[in-house]
Write an enzyme that holds these catalytic residues in place. Sequence first.
Site, short mmCIF file in Angstrom:
data_model
loop_
_atom_site.label_atom_id
_atom_site.label_comp_id
_atom_site.label_asym_id
_atom_site.label_seq_id
_atom_site.Cartn_x
_atom_site.Cartn_y
_atom_site.Cartn_z
N PRO A 109 0.83 -1.21 0.00
CA PRO A 109 0.00 0.00 0.00
C PRO A 109 0.86 1.26 0.00
O PRO A 109 0.54 2.24 -0.63
CB PRO A 109 -0.82 -0.11 1.29
CG PRO A 109 -0.17 -1.16 2.12
CD PRO A 109 0.60 -2.04 1.20
N GLU A 110 2.01 1.18 0.70
CA GLU A 110 2.83 2.40 0.80
C GLU A 110 3.37 2.82 -0.56
O GLU A 110 3.28 3.98 -0.95
CB GLU A 110 3.97 2.15 1.76
CG GLU A 110 4.72 3.43 2.06
CD GLU A 110 5.83 3.20 3.07
OE1 GLU A 110 6.77 2.45 2.74
OE2 GLU A 110 5.75 3.76 4.16
N LYS B 184 10.80 3.89 -1.02
CA LYS B 184 9.82 4.36 -0.05
C LYS B 184 9.79 5.87 0.06
O LYS B 184 9.26 6.43 1.02
CB LYS B 184 10.10 3.72 1.31
CG LYS B 184 9.94 2.22 1.23
CD LYS B 184 10.00 1.54 2.55
CE LYS B 184 9.60 0.09 2.34
NZ LYS B 184 9.57 -0.66 3.58
N ASN C 67 16.08 11.19 -23.05
CA ASN C 67 16.30 10.52 -24.32
C ASN C 67 15.59 11.20 -25.48
O ASN C 67 16.12 11.33 -26.58
CB ASN C 67 15.83 9.07 -24.18
CG ASN C 67 16.64 8.14 -25.04
OD1 ASN C 67 17.81 8.40 -25.32
ND2 ASN C 67 16.01 7.07 -25.49
N ARG D 49 20.31 2.86 -24.21
CA ARG D 49 19.04 3.55 -24.45
C ARG D 49 18.89 3.77 -25.96
O ARG D 49 19.87 4.06 -26.65
CB ARG D 49 19.00 4.87 -23.69
CG ARG D 49 19.10 4.61 -22.21
CD ARG D 49 19.05 5.87 -21.43
NE ARG D 49 17.70 6.44 -21.41
CZ ARG D 49 17.43 7.63 -20.89
NH1 ARG D 49 18.39 8.37 -20.42
NH2 ARG D 49 16.20 8.09 -20.90
#
Length: 244
Positions: free
Chosen positions: A2-3, A53, A159, A234
């Site tokens: 949930p966090e 977090k 990019n 990339r």
Amino acid sequence: MPEGDALHRAARRLQPLVGERIEVETPNPRAQAERIAERLDGRRLLSVEAVGKNLLLTFEGGYILHSHLRMTGRWSLVPRGATRRGLPWLVLRGSTYEGVQWNGPVVELRTRAIRRLGPDILERPPRIGEMLARLRRDDQRRAIGDAILDQRHVAGIGNKWKAEALWAVDLSPWRPLGESTDQELRALLETAARLMGGSLEGHRHANRVYRRVGRPCPRCGRRVASRGQGDANRITYWCPGCQL
Ligand SMILES: [Zn+2]
């Protein structure tokens, strides 16, 4: 998680503030110890992202605000100047909206990245000379398209704007730094700064090569090519006809 989910939603909610110069207030005394308002007020908010977090809010000048929500903290986005009850920890006020942070429980301002990051492409005016000096200190065999994504030389070119700016100045992403003049590199950096600044101000930009592989180049008609580039591999897009 949930966090993590709450963090991603908060990051999405705050996107309308990205690109704006922000008025910063810390109404709750618990948030005043770090002098966040004094240090951030008036700076442009460059990005908001959920990482692990943390919610990371990156401001120009290399300031990164870390917001940990834990179980109690919350961000909302409301119209600028909306009435409210209570003392939020932080108010980030843009031209139309304000982001409001309630209940902390942790907000920290870090500047550690400053020395490692190159000048920000969205600073006004951009420090083109310092970016150029940093590019010249790199290995001159390195390809331009790879080098200008290196955040130690120039911070903030992504990019898409790499591909579009290189096309605009007719430079191949594969050309080695050492085979480019200072004038060419300056033109490239100035173009990236102009295109990205315009985009932040809401100007529409039609992509010329980015994600247009196989379509005709608007300048010379050759088909746009793409290939992975650099350590991160990339995808770079370019026109083999006119970008030399
Ligand atoms: Zn072309």
